[in-house]
Scaffold this motif. Structure first.
Motif, short mmCIF file in Angstrom:
data_model
loop_
_atom_site.label_atom_id
_atom_site.label_comp_id
_atom_site.label_asym_id
_atom_site.label_seq_id
_atom_site.Cartn_x
_atom_site.Cartn_y
_atom_site.Cartn_z
N ASP A 180 61.52 -7.65 -22.49
CA ASP A 180 61.16 -7.05 -21.20
C ASP A 180 61.89 -7.78 -20.08
O ASP A 180 62.13 -8.98 -20.16
N GLN A 181 62.26 -7.05 -19.02
CA GLN A 181 63.08 -7.65 -17.96
C GLN A 181 62.43 -7.62 -16.58
O GLN A 181 63.09 -7.91 -15.59
N VAL A 182 61.17 -7.23 -16.48
CA VAL A 182 60.60 -7.09 -15.14
C VAL A 182 59.38 -7.99 -14.95
O VAL A 182 58.38 -7.57 -14.36
N LEU A 183 59.49 -9.23 -15.40
CA LEU A 183 58.37 -10.16 -15.26
C LEU A 183 57.91 -10.28 -13.80
O LEU A 183 56.72 -10.23 -13.51
N GLU A 184 58.90 -10.40 -12.91
CA GLU A 184 58.55 -10.59 -11.49
C GLU A 184 57.73 -9.41 -10.97
O GLU A 184 56.70 -9.61 -10.33
N GLN A 185 58.18 -8.21 -11.25
CA GLN A 185 57.44 -7.04 -10.79
C GLN A 185 56.07 -6.96 -11.43
O GLN A 185 55.11 -6.56 -10.79
N ARG A 186 56.01 -7.35 -12.69
CA ARG A 186 54.71 -7.31 -13.37
C ARG A 186 53.72 -8.29 -12.70
O ARG A 186 52.55 -7.98 -12.54
N LEU A 187 54.24 -9.45 -12.30
CA LEU A 187 53.36 -10.43 -11.65
C LEU A 187 52.98 -9.95 -10.25
O LEU A 187 51.83 -10.05 -9.83
N ASP A 188 53.95 -9.39 -9.53
CA ASP A 188 53.67 -8.83 -8.20
C ASP A 188 52.62 -7.74 -8.27
O ASP A 188 51.77 -7.60 -7.40
N ASN A 189 52.70 -6.97 -9.31
CA ASN A 189 51.79 -5.84 -9.52
C ASN A 189 50.33 -6.29 -9.61
O ASN A 189 49.40 -5.50 -9.41
N LEU A 190 50.12 -7.58 -9.90
CA LEU A 190 48.75 -8.09 -10.04
C LEU A 190 48.39 -9.04 -8.91
O LEU A 190 47.53 -9.89 -9.04
N GLU A 191 49.07 -8.92 -7.76
CA GLU A 191 48.94 -9.94 -6.73
C GLU A 191 47.72 -9.78 -5.81
O GLU A 191 47.23 -10.74 -5.26
N ASP A 192 47.23 -8.56 -5.63
CA ASP A 192 46.15 -8.45 -4.65
C ASP A 192 44.90 -9.19 -5.15
O ASP A 192 44.84 -9.57 -6.31
N PRO A 193 43.92 -9.44 -4.28
CA PRO A 193 42.80 -10.31 -4.68
C PRO A 193 41.91 -9.70 -5.77
O PRO A 193 41.05 -10.40 -6.31
N PHE A 194 42.08 -8.43 -6.10
CA PHE A 194 41.18 -7.80 -7.05
C PHE A 194 41.77 -7.63 -8.46
O PHE A 194 41.10 -7.93 -9.44
N ARG A 195 43.00 -7.15 -8.53
CA ARG A 195 43.52 -6.66 -9.82
C ARG A 195 43.45 -7.70 -10.94
O ARG A 195 43.03 -7.41 -12.06
N LEU A 196 43.85 -8.93 -10.62
CA LEU A 196 43.80 -10.03 -11.60
C LEU A 196 42.70 -11.02 -11.26
O LEU A 196 41.92 -11.45 -12.11
N TYR A 197 42.64 -11.37 -9.97
CA TYR A 197 41.83 -12.52 -9.57
C TYR A 197 40.34 -12.25 -9.51
O TYR A 197 39.56 -13.15 -9.22
N LYS A 198 39.91 -11.02 -9.79
CA LYS A 198 38.47 -10.79 -9.89
C LYS A 198 37.92 -11.37 -11.19
O LYS A 198 36.71 -11.43 -11.39
N CYS A 199 38.80 -11.77 -12.09
CA CYS A 199 38.34 -12.41 -13.32
C CYS A 199 37.80 -13.79 -12.99
O CYS A 199 38.49 -14.60 -12.39
N HIS A 200 36.53 -14.04 -13.37
CA HIS A 200 35.91 -15.33 -13.08
C HIS A 200 35.58 -16.09 -14.36
O HIS A 200 34.59 -16.83 -14.42
N ASN A 201 36.39 -15.90 -15.41
CA ASN A 201 36.19 -16.65 -16.67
C ASN A 201 34.78 -16.49 -17.26
O ASN A 201 34.24 -17.44 -17.81
N ILE A 202 34.20 -15.32 -17.11
CA ILE A 202 32.87 -15.11 -17.68
C ILE A 202 32.97 -15.08 -19.21
O ILE A 202 32.09 -15.53 -19.92
N MET A 203 34.06 -14.52 -19.68
CA MET A 203 34.41 -14.49 -21.11
C MET A 203 33.54 -13.60 -21.98
O MET A 203 33.51 -13.75 -23.21
N ASN A 204 32.85 -12.64 -21.38
CA ASN A 204 32.18 -11.61 -22.19
C ASN A 204 33.19 -10.84 -23.02
O ASN A 204 32.88 -10.37 -24.12
N CYS A 205 34.42 -10.71 -22.49
CA CYS A 205 35.46 -9.95 -23.20
C CYS A 205 35.73 -10.55 -24.57
O CYS A 205 35.82 -9.83 -25.57
N VAL A 206 35.86 -11.89 -24.61
CA VAL A 206 36.15 -12.56 -25.88
C VAL A 206 34.94 -12.45 -26.80
O VAL A 206 35.07 -12.31 -28.02
N ASP A 207 33.77 -12.51 -26.18
CA ASP A 207 32.51 -12.46 -26.94
C ASP A 207 32.41 -11.17 -27.75
O ASP A 207 31.89 -11.18 -28.86
N VAL A 208 32.90 -10.05 -27.21
CA VAL A 208 32.67 -8.75 -27.86
C VAL A 208 33.85 -8.18 -28.61
O VAL A 208 33.67 -7.26 -29.41
N CYS A 209 35.07 -8.67 -28.38
CA CYS A 209 36.25 -7.98 -28.93
C CYS A 209 36.14 -7.82 -30.45
O CYS A 209 36.07 -8.80 -31.19
#
Lengths: 255, 130, 119
Positions: A180-209
């Motif tokens: 893949d060649q668009v790492l920068e755009q992929r990171l930019d795509n997650l820059e606003d305060p919600f898209r990525l940073y709403k994750c608070h390490n609750i880890m329910n995701c790992v618990d259920v996968c």
């Protein structure tokens, strides 16, 4: 065996309700899905999704005794009675155990879950070294059942703004891909305060996968890449071969 | 019985009955992290007021006198728990951010540790207060 | 080029990243201050007003405490914002609560200076 199942038919019901079932299971009924199908022979109005019935297709994710999982790989012997079966939390209920996955797939779609490579298309495959390929382990196996995302409180309260664990796992799956060649755009795509940073390490995701994957790890790796980006004051242009700077190994294409 | 009218999409119910959804210990520590932070935020004026009082002889004596009352000490202990829990959960959060203890087993263990240590330290502080 | 969705916050390239870092940076300042203050109190064991004054009546303590309080207010701003964004869905109410929070925190900051320097 006793079951308490979430029922809702939008044509008839104003509110969802719980319906109790007492089922005489047959010897071949081993998984929760078997029991639900047995119930369906008694009450054919009960609706659910299912397809492969062996934990591969990801259709029959639901909330089982409070925990998200796939009905087809959840052993009946592991469940305490009455078995409470509800649709996955946080998504609109279409009917009974069937939820509308539109928002889930929109979020998935928003991370562009496919390879982007601007080089001329080679005659053969774009090769990877075994090490490069190994970086995708624990990422590519996701079956998009939605169990993780719908167990995540950050997704419940901001389903349209927070991408959610499944989408972020896929975002990282392509960041980690040497082709893949668009790492920068992929990171930019997650820059606003919600898209990525709403994750608070609750880890329910790992618990259920049901596939034993760790969206939490993928998310923390994305955050690590973001901090590296901040430190170096931005990212290099994709042309200079940056997908995970320095770790890319050039491979001779087989003619 | 059918009304014949399908419910509009945006009015459909969501299953978000929180009492029906299992709360793993890491999630419990997380929501308590938020609740304790909110409590400390709401009590900020009281804390600043106490700091202000402590800078004057009369106010200092007043604060010391207040500490004789269980009606002050008990709520204070709740605030102390909130602080200790928020502190410990915050340290755990930082270690997770630095990618330590991200395995689910380790995360479960560290969340239990935070929960128990928070209560234990609060208890010790309570014994010391009385 | 691939079309990735536009950034939600125009012109703020590192909006989320800086907020995320700031939350951790302020936390670190508060943690260091807290541990330092607890050790100090354990060593000195101040008993009575005059001994408390001996600890607090110097500019090192004042600036350290002010830095920590300001970190606390910034940290609280992010935290409260997070809570309001999650649970308060009516837009007008959410905006009003955010404004009230901001005003309160700015007032606390001014008040802190007044307290520490006895103005």
């Amino acid at each position: 065996m006793r079951f308490s199942i979430y029922r809702f038919n939008p044509d008839v019901d104003l509110e969802p309700y719980m319906q109790d079932y007492e089922v005489a299971l047959q010897p071949e009924d081993r998984m929760l899905l078997d029991a639900l199908l047995r119930i369906k022979t008694m009450d054919d109005t009960l609706s659910m999704r299912k397809s492969c019935r062996e934990g591969v297709c990801g259709s029959d994710a639901m909330n089982i005794n409070g925990k998200n999982g796939l009905a087809c790989v959840t052993k009946l012997s592991s469940l305490s009675e009455p078995v409470v079966v509800r649709p996955m939390p946080g998504l609109p209920v279409v009917r009974d155990l069937v939820v509308d996955m539109t928002q889930f797939f929109e979020n998935y779609n928003s991370v562009k879950p496919y390879l982007v490579n601007h080089d001329p298309v080679p005659e053969t495959e774009r090769l990877q070294s075994p090490e490069q390929r190994a970086k995708l382990d624990g990422l590519y196996e996701c079956i998009l059942c939605g169990a993780c995302t719908t167990s995540c409180p950050s997704f419940w309260w901001n389903p349209d703004k927070f991408v959610g664990p499944a989408g972020l796992l896929q975002a990282y799956r392509f960041m980690a891909d040497s082709r893949d060649q668009v790492l920068e755009q992929r990171l930019d795509n997650l820059e606003d305060p919600f898209r990525l940073y709403k994750c608070h390490n609750i880890m329910n995701c790992v618990d259920v996968c049901p596939k034993g994957l760790s969206p939490a790890k993928a998310i923390s790796k994305i955050k690590e890449l973001k901090m590296k980006g901040l430190k170096s004051g931005g990212f290099k242009a994709p042309a200079s071969g940056t997908a995970l700077a320095g770790k890319q190994i050039s491979i001779k294409r087989v003619p | 019985m059918s009304t014949g009218i399908a419910m509009p999409y945006d009015q459909r119910p969501k299953n978000l009955n929180l009492a029906s959804i299992r709360l793993p210990v890491p999630a419990l520590v997380s929501i308590l992290h938020r609740a304790s932070g909110a409590l400390i935020f709401l009590l900020l004026p009281v804390l600043l007021w106490a700091l202000q009082q402590s800078t004057e002889a009369g106010g200092y004596a007043g604060l010391v006198n207040m500490m004789d009352s269980a009606w002050i000490k008990l709520p204070l202990l709740v605030l102390i728990w909130a602080f200790i829990h928020h502190f410990l959960a915050g340290i755990r959060h930082l270690t997770l951010d630095m990618r330590f203890g991200l395995e689910i087993r380790q995360a479960r263990r560290s969340s239990k540790l935070v929960l128990v240590a928070g209560l234990l330290l609060t208890l010790l502080t309570g014994i010391w207060l009385w | 080029m691939v079309n990735l969705p536009p950034r939600a916050v125009a012109g703020a390239k590192h909006h989320g990243s800086y907020e995320w870092l700031l939350q951790r940076f302020t936390a670190a300042i508060m943690a260091i201050y807290t541990l330092g203050m607890i050790s100090l109190l354990m060593i000195r064991q101040p008993d009575g007003y005059s001994e408390w004054v001996a600890i607090t009546d110097n500019n090192t303590w004042r600036f350290g405490t002010l830095l920590t309080l300001l970190s606390l207010f910034v940290h609280a701003w992010q935290g409260v914002l997070d809570i309001l964004n999650d649970y308060i869905k009516p837009l007008a109410l959410r905006k009003a609560l955010k404004l009230a929070t901001l005003l309160a925190l700015v007032w606390y900051a001014v008040w802190s200076v007044l307290i520490l320097w006895k103005l």
